[in-house]
Design an enzyme around this catalytic site. Structure first.
Site, PDB file in Angstrom:
ATOM      1  N   ARG A 109      -8.722  -0.775   3.737  1.00  0.00           N
ATOM      2  CA  ARG A 109      -7.938   0.213   3.256  1.00  0.00           C
ATOM      3  C   ARG A 109      -6.411  -0.214   2.798  1.00  0.00           C
ATOM      4  O   ARG A 109      -5.914   0.132   1.796  1.00  0.00           O
ATOM      5  CB  ARG A 109      -7.798   1.341   4.271  1.00  0.00           C
ATOM      6  CG  ARG A 109      -9.301   2.229   4.568  1.00  0.00           C
ATOM      7  CD  ARG A 109      -8.817   3.433   5.369  1.00  0.00           C
ATOM      8  NE  ARG A 109      -7.467   4.141   4.740  1.00  0.00           N
ATOM      9  CZ  ARG A 109      -7.142   4.908   5.422  1.00  0.00           C
ATOM     10  NH1 ARG A 109      -7.667   5.573   6.654  1.00  0.00           N
ATOM     11  NH2 ARG A 109      -6.018   5.706   5.138  1.00  0.00           N
ATOM     12  N   ILE A 116       6.697   7.752  16.941  1.00  0.00           N
ATOM     13  CA  ILE A 116       6.357   8.217  15.781  1.00  0.00           C
ATOM     14  C   ILE A 116       5.103   8.915  15.853  1.00  0.00           C
ATOM     15  O   ILE A 116       4.953   9.999  15.679  1.00  0.00           O
ATOM     16  CB  ILE A 116       6.544   7.217  14.638  1.00  0.00           C
ATOM     17  CG1 ILE A 116       7.743   6.396  14.610  1.00  0.00           C
ATOM     18  CG2 ILE A 116       6.281   7.962  13.463  1.00  0.00           C
ATOM     19  CD1 ILE A 116       8.840   6.998  14.197  1.00  0.00           C
ATOM     20  N   ASP A 151       4.140   0.770  12.287  1.00  0.00           N
ATOM     21  CA  ASP A 151       2.695   0.049  11.763  1.00  0.00           C
ATOM     22  C   ASP A 151       2.639  -1.232  12.426  1.00  0.00           C
ATOM     23  O   ASP A 151       1.679  -1.980  12.289  1.00  0.00           O
ATOM     24  CB  ASP A 151       2.778   0.142  10.265  1.00  0.00           C
ATOM     25  CG  ASP A 151       2.721   1.438   9.786  1.00  0.00           C
ATOM     26  OD1 ASP A 151       1.903   2.407  10.410  1.00  0.00           O
ATOM     27  OD2 ASP A 151       2.844   1.574   8.389  1.00  0.00           O
ATOM     28  N   LYS A 206       0.900  -1.027   0.034  1.00  0.00           N
ATOM     29  CA  LYS A 206       0.015   0.019   0.186  1.00  0.00           C
ATOM     30  C   LYS A 206       0.893   1.394  -0.228  1.00  0.00           C
ATOM     31  O   LYS A 206       0.835   2.041  -0.949  1.00  0.00           O
ATOM     32  CB  LYS A 206      -0.769   0.152   1.317  1.00  0.00           C
ATOM     33  CG  LYS A 206      -1.540   1.469   1.458  1.00  0.00           C
ATOM     34  CD  LYS A 206      -2.558   1.152   2.618  1.00  0.00           C
ATOM     35  CE  LYS A 206      -1.786   1.499   4.082  1.00  0.00           C
ATOM     36  NZ  LYS A 206      -1.584   2.979   4.153  1.00  0.00           N
ATOM     37  N   ASN A 207       1.597   1.458   1.042  1.00  0.00           N
ATOM     38  CA  ASN A 207       2.525   2.527   1.140  1.00  0.00           C
ATOM     39  C   ASN A 207       3.586   2.719   0.016  1.00  0.00           C
ATOM     40  O   ASN A 207       4.341   3.805  -0.033  1.00  0.00           O
ATOM     41  CB  ASN A 207       3.291   2.716   2.592  1.00  0.00           C
ATOM     42  CG  ASN A 207       2.032   2.776   3.689  1.00  0.00           C
ATOM     43  OD1 ASN A 207       0.894   3.265   3.074  1.00  0.00           O
ATOM     44  ND2 ASN A 207       2.378   2.823   4.832  1.00  0.00           N
ATOM     45  N   CYS A 261      -6.149  12.887  12.459  1.00  0.00           N
ATOM     46  CA  CYS A 261      -6.133  11.480  12.403  1.00  0.00           C
ATOM     47  C   CYS A 261      -6.122  10.876  13.874  1.00  0.00           C
ATOM     48  O   CYS A 261      -5.492  11.113  14.778  1.00  0.00           O
ATOM     49  CB  CYS A 261      -4.665  11.018  11.604  1.00  0.00           C
ATOM     50  SG  CYS A 261      -4.464   9.345  11.310  1.00  0.00           S
ATOM     51  N   ARG A 279      -1.073  14.697  12.619  1.00  0.00           N
ATOM     52  CA  ARG A 279      -0.160  14.703  11.461  1.00  0.00           C
ATOM     53  C   ARG A 279      -0.196  15.707  10.704  1.00  0.00           C
ATOM     54  O   ARG A 279      -0.832  15.866   9.664  1.00  0.00           O
ATOM     55  CB  ARG A 279      -0.631  13.364  10.656  1.00  0.00           C
ATOM     56  CG  ARG A 279      -0.563  12.079  11.855  1.00  0.00           C
ATOM     57  CD  ARG A 279      -1.168  10.840  10.778  1.00  0.00           C
ATOM     58  NE  ARG A 279      -0.487  10.357  10.029  1.00  0.00           N
ATOM     59  CZ  ARG A 279      -0.887   9.402   9.035  1.00  0.00           C
ATOM     60  NH1 ARG A 279      -1.940   8.783   9.063  1.00  0.00           N
ATOM     61  NH2 ARG A 279       0.101   8.867   8.006  1.00  0.00           N
ATOM     62  N   VAL A 293       1.626  18.785   8.104  1.00  0.00           N
ATOM     63  CA  VAL A 293       2.324  18.683   6.722  1.00  0.00           C
ATOM     64  C   VAL A 293       3.114  19.949   6.605  1.00  0.00           C
ATOM     65  O   VAL A 293       3.538  20.076   5.514  1.00  0.00           O
ATOM     66  CB  VAL A 293       1.298  18.419   5.494  1.00  0.00           C
ATOM     67  CG1 VAL A 293       0.506  17.253   5.577  1.00  0.00           C
ATOM     68  CG2 VAL A 293       0.052  19.682   5.487  1.00  0.00           C
TER      69      VAL A 293
END
Ligand code: EPU
Length: 430
Positions: free
Chosen positions: A399, A329, A307, A22-23, A117, A122, A124
């Site tokens: 997702r 993180i 993750d 996915k990422n 989130c 998070r 930017v």
């Protein structure tokens, strides 16, 4: 809304193939906006977030057609707008990658700012500071980032080693490949997904090299050409099957993985007493005992991935002894703990640290997933638990995981999905 229903206590066995990342795929989709021509991406996973990014590209006027399952042809020759729809950015933060690509290709980008989130704040700001350093005028107005530059120019951009950002590294890279002159990103993220994006861009004609340490050197080129590129295997999916087996017990081989991306995870699982055999493109795990307690501190790659922190939390809750997990993180990634406490786990959260006192058995319960990785952790807890677990919030798993239920069923898990089948496949193939 669909539910996952798991009857736990059944060990897993067999072989499972890992899907595309996915990422790793989302940046490639955004990067294709930079190319005045046709690109073919292979190993594109059929998951909701990829569907969202494809919708985003189509909204920008980019043609996307699946020419075979998992093989996507993208043609951005006739890109029509630099404005990204709010509805798509809202669904998935990864869609903010189009900001760098639009700025690089068209010299402007209007992209809604992604909001909060569930796993933490998070912002930017690193992305936006990077665009500004490259010479863009950036305004944040009415919830939209509006950036423009008649000519982006290379610049030296610093990230702090402790707070380096995967997303900002990729977004700055996308903006810089067609800029005039040389861009240097100090302390760039070195996650395999970032490196895959660099490799893709290089194959399209970009001039990118690595200096000492985590320095990324980008010499702007006039244009990029299309290429054929295969998305890397999903290391989080590999980790998910490894941890699922570690807590449920069994003997599972995960095929099509790139085990070199899994070093830290393999180390932690071996420390927990699991037997792992690492081959060129597969990993076998044999879990024939209760795990031992192992501490974890999340960190940028090659550290332990945030993750998989919830997955390690499930292992810690079943381990022999006390484990300490520190999340460095994201500031709100312990949400899953309240749910596994309802399944009998014993854990306490103090700020960014969670302390788990292992228990020999969890018991099934109705629980709710709050994000993709929390959802995966609850699946693992359900597989290990005695009795039945019902997981709500299955759309989070859709997702990021391709056919998770049937892959687990093929390994002998007693897991079923109840409710309306997801229609993502139809969307992606449209
Ligand atoms: N950060 C800032 N300002 C910025 C950017 C980041 O303060 O401008 C902070 C973040 O708030 C966070 C830290 O820096 O505390 C690291 O965030 P990073 O930018 O590295 O993460 P990301 O790019 O938003 C990607 C993955 C995440 C994964 C993280 C860390 C994608 C689409 N998302 O997020 O994946 O956890 O890197 O490896 O690639 C997931 O797949 O479930 C997922 C959340």
């Amino acid at each position: 809304m669909d539910l996952l229903i798991i009857s736990g206590g059944n060990p897993l066995s067999g072989t499972v193939a890992v899907s595309g990342s996915k990422n790793g795929t989302l940046p490639l989709l955004a990067a294709s906006v930079l190319i005045n021509g046709e690109t073919i991406l292979e190993n594109v996973p059929d998951i909701y977030d990829v569907g969202t990014m494809i919708q985003m590209l189509r909204a920008l006027g980019v043609k996307c057609t699946f020419i075979a399952p998992g093989t996507l042809k993208i043609d951005a020759s006739d890109i029509q707008t630099a404005s990204a729809p709010y509805d798509l950015v809202r669904r998935m933060r990864g869609s903010f990658y189009v900001a760098g690509a639009l700025l690089g290709r068209l010299g402007q980008a209007q992209v809604p700012l992604p909001g909060g989130c569930v796993i933490g704040s998070r912002p930017v700001n690193f992305h936006i500071n990077g665009f500004k350093a490259l010479g863009a005028d950036v305004e944040e107005k009415y919830g939209v980032m509006q950036a423009q530059a008649s000519q982006l120019r290379g610049a030296k951009i610093f990230m702090e080693p402790r707070t380096r950002s995967v997303g900002a590294t990729i977004n700055i890279l996308l903006a810089a490949v067609l800029a005039e002159g040389r861009t240097i990103i100090e302390n760039a993220s070195r996650e395999p997904e970032v490196i895959a994006c660099e490799q893709f861009l290089k194959q399209c004609g970009a001039d990118i090299s690595n200096g000492q340490g985590a320095r990324l050197i980008i010499n702007g080129v006039d244009e990029l050409h299309g290429c054929r590129f295969r998305s890397i295997p999903d290391r989080m999916e590999v980790g998910t099957f490894l941890y699922a087996t570690a807590v449920a017990g069994g003997d599972v081989t995960i095929q099509g993985s790139q085990p070199q991306h899994m070093d830290m995870v393999v180390r932690k699982l071996r420390n927990a007493g699991m037997k792992l055999e690492v081959a060129a493109d597969s990993i076998r795990i044999v879990a024939d005992r209760r795990p031992e307690a192992v501490d974890v501190i999340t960190a940028p790659y090659p550290g332990f991935p945030t993750d998989l922190q919830p997955a390690h939390g499930v292992l810690a809750s079943l381990a022999n002894g006390t484990s300490i997990i520190e999340e460095t993180i994201f500031d709100a990634r312990f949400n899953y703990i309240d749910e596994i406490i309802r399944m009998g786990a014993s854990a306490k959260v103090v700020g960014q640290v969670a302390i788990f006192k292992g228990t020999a058995k969890l018991s099934g319960a109705p629980v709710e997933a709050t994000d993709i990785r929390a959802g995966a952790a609850l699946v693992m807890a359900g597989l290990a638990a005695e009795g039945q677990t019902e997981i709500d919030g299955v759309h989070f798993l859709d997702r990021g995981y391709e056919t998770l239920t049937s892959k687990l069923q093929s390994l002998g898990a007693r897991i079923v999905r109840r409710g309306r089948a997801d229609t993502q496949e139809a969307l992606c193939l449209a």
